[in-house]
Motif scaffolding. Structure first.
Motif, short mmCIF file in Angstrom:
data_model
loop_
_atom_site.label_atom_id
_atom_site.label_comp_id
_atom_site.label_asym_id
_atom_site.label_seq_id
_atom_site.Cartn_x
_atom_site.Cartn_y
_atom_site.Cartn_z
N LEU A 129 -32.61 10.24 -8.34
CA LEU A 129 -33.82 9.71 -8.97
C LEU A 129 -34.29 10.58 -10.13
O LEU A 129 -34.68 10.08 -11.19
N THR A 130 -34.25 11.88 -9.95
CA THR A 130 -34.71 12.78 -11.02
C THR A 130 -33.75 12.76 -12.21
O THR A 130 -34.18 12.89 -13.35
N ILE A 131 -32.46 12.59 -11.95
CA ILE A 131 -31.51 12.48 -13.06
C ILE A 131 -31.77 11.21 -13.86
O ILE A 131 -31.74 11.22 -15.10
N LEU A 132 -32.03 10.10 -13.16
CA LEU A 132 -32.36 8.86 -13.87
C LEU A 132 -33.64 9.01 -14.68
O LEU A 132 -33.73 8.53 -15.82
N THR A 133 -34.65 9.68 -14.10
CA THR A 133 -35.89 9.91 -14.84
C THR A 133 -35.66 10.79 -16.06
O THR A 133 -36.23 10.56 -17.13
N LEU A 134 -34.81 11.80 -15.90
CA LEU A 134 -34.49 12.67 -17.03
C LEU A 134 -33.80 11.88 -18.14
O LEU A 134 -34.09 12.08 -19.34
N ILE A 135 -32.92 10.97 -17.77
CA ILE A 135 -32.23 10.15 -18.76
C ILE A 135 -33.22 9.27 -19.52
O ILE A 135 -33.15 9.14 -20.75
N VAL A 136 -34.17 8.68 -18.78
CA VAL A 136 -35.19 7.84 -19.43
C VAL A 136 -36.05 8.68 -20.38
O VAL A 136 -36.33 8.26 -21.52
N THR A 277 -41.63 13.47 -23.17
CA THR A 277 -41.64 14.90 -22.86
C THR A 277 -42.03 15.14 -21.40
O THR A 277 -41.44 15.96 -20.70
N PHE A 278 -43.05 14.41 -20.93
CA PHE A 278 -43.50 14.55 -19.55
C PHE A 278 -42.40 14.18 -18.57
O PHE A 278 -42.15 14.91 -17.59
N LEU A 279 -41.73 13.06 -18.80
CA LEU A 279 -40.68 12.63 -17.88
C LEU A 279 -39.54 13.64 -17.84
O LEU A 279 -39.00 13.93 -16.76
N SER A 280 -39.16 14.18 -18.98
CA SER A 280 -38.06 15.14 -19.03
C SER A 280 -38.41 16.43 -18.30
O SER A 280 -37.63 16.93 -17.48
N VAL A 281 -39.60 16.95 -18.56
CA VAL A 281 -40.00 18.23 -17.96
C VAL A 281 -40.23 18.08 -16.46
O VAL A 281 -39.75 18.89 -15.65
N MET A 282 -40.97 17.04 -16.06
CA MET A 282 -41.31 16.88 -14.65
C MET A 282 -40.08 16.57 -13.80
O MET A 282 -39.98 17.00 -12.65
N SER A 283 -39.13 15.82 -14.34
CA SER A 283 -37.91 15.53 -13.57
C SER A 283 -37.11 16.80 -13.32
O SER A 283 -36.59 17.01 -12.21
N LEU A 284 -37.03 17.66 -14.31
CA LEU A 284 -36.32 18.93 -14.13
C LEU A 284 -37.03 19.82 -13.11
O LEU A 284 -36.39 20.41 -12.23
#
Length: 304
Positions: A129-136, A277-284
């Motif tokens: 799920l976090t990888i998919l969020t990072l991709i988005v 930016t939020f999605l990338s940082v929070m997923s990581l």
């Protein structure tokens, strides 16, 4: 014959019985192990430390999921704040991202709750799920470097949708109904022109509620300006068509100006840039937190 009498008168010598005790070496069970209490103490210390680490990671992971919950709720229920629901396909993207955020929040906390029973499956689910969020998130950020109009929420797509006459008629009515300019008037009632021009106005406020600075109009209040009598004879000031479109009528103002449209586009671009930016940082961060929690859970089970 004295033989038999002699035999009976002399008793046989007494026999001495000797009992020999064989000393057996003490077995391992009988030898007290002085190192055993120390081992028990060390196990207890390791178990206590592992529980503290797990507790801290559980708290950290839960706290990281709270902003994700708020973002999901905001995208689903407050998406009309910037009148974005009037742009085709943009509400679908917002709803998809919002639902995804809610799913991640609930699954993340479900993994925390069941970490002792299903540590590995829970980790796999969260990592996917976090990888998919990072991709988005990276996809949204990457859209700002493209010039295609086919990608929803990209700058080119937003610019074309906003400058469409039919879309803009609905958008400017929505901006008016949000009372953006009226709120600006009430906030700047006691300010002068310099204070208004130098204050931290939003792109919509500066583009829709005030005339362009090149028009050199006389300030009355934030949304009321008098036209000047200065003629641009030498042509040093470039002509701005928005100067002719400005009206002091609160229902008109500069809602038909290009500055208003550009300010609205800039507002949406800033919002989606922050979202990516939020999605990338929070997923990581959430992925790293769950990985550490998985390691700590394994350590806790091993130490126990």
């Amino acid at each position: 014959m004295a033989g038999p009498e002699n035999n009976t008168s002399n008793p046989p010598p007494e026999s001495v019985a000797l009992t020999v005790y064989e000393e057996k070496p003490e077995t391992k069970e009988e030898i007290p192990d002085k190192a055993e209490p120390k081992k028990e103490i060390m196990r207890g210390v390791k178990s206590l430390n592992s529980k503290k680490v797990v507790l801290l990671l559980v708290l950290l992971t839960f706290l990281l999921s709270i902003p994700i919950l708020f973002l999901g709720i905001w995208l689903l229920y407050i998406q009309q704040y910037d009148c974005e629901g009037l742009l085709k396909n943009l509400p679908r993207l917002q709803s998809g991202v919002g639902i995804g955020m809610l799913v991640i929040f609930f699954l993340s906390n479900a993994v925390i709750y069941t970490r002792a029973k299903f540590p590995a499956p829970g980790l796999v689910v969260i990592v996917i799920l976090t990888i998919l969020t990072l991709i988005v998130g990276l996809g949204i950020l990457g859209d700002f470097k493209t010039e295609t109009r086919r990608i929803v929420a990209s700058p080119r797509w937003l610019d074309l949708k906003v400058h469409n006459r039919n879309n803009w008629n609905d958008i400017k009515l929505c901006i008016y109904e949000t009372r953006t300019c009226k709120d600006l008037t009430s906030r700047s009632y006691m300010l002068d022109s310099n204070s208004v021009s130098t204050s931290n106005l939003s792109p919509i406020e500066s583009g829709c509620c005030t005339p362009p600075s090149t028009c050199e109009m006389e300030f009355v209040n934030a949304t009321y300006w008098r036209r000047g009598n200065k003629d641009n004879i030498d042509g040093t000031i470039p002509y701005d068509r928005d100067c002719d479109l400005w009206k002091n009528d609160e229902t008109m103002l500069c809602y038909n100006c290009n500055a208003c449209k550009n300010g609205y586009v800039k507002t949406l671009e800033g919002k989606w840039l922050k979202l990516g930016t939020f999605l990338s940082v929070m997923s990581l961060l959430l992925m790293i937190s769950h990985l550490l929690l998985f390691v700590a859970t394994m350590w806790e089970q091993y130490a126990g």
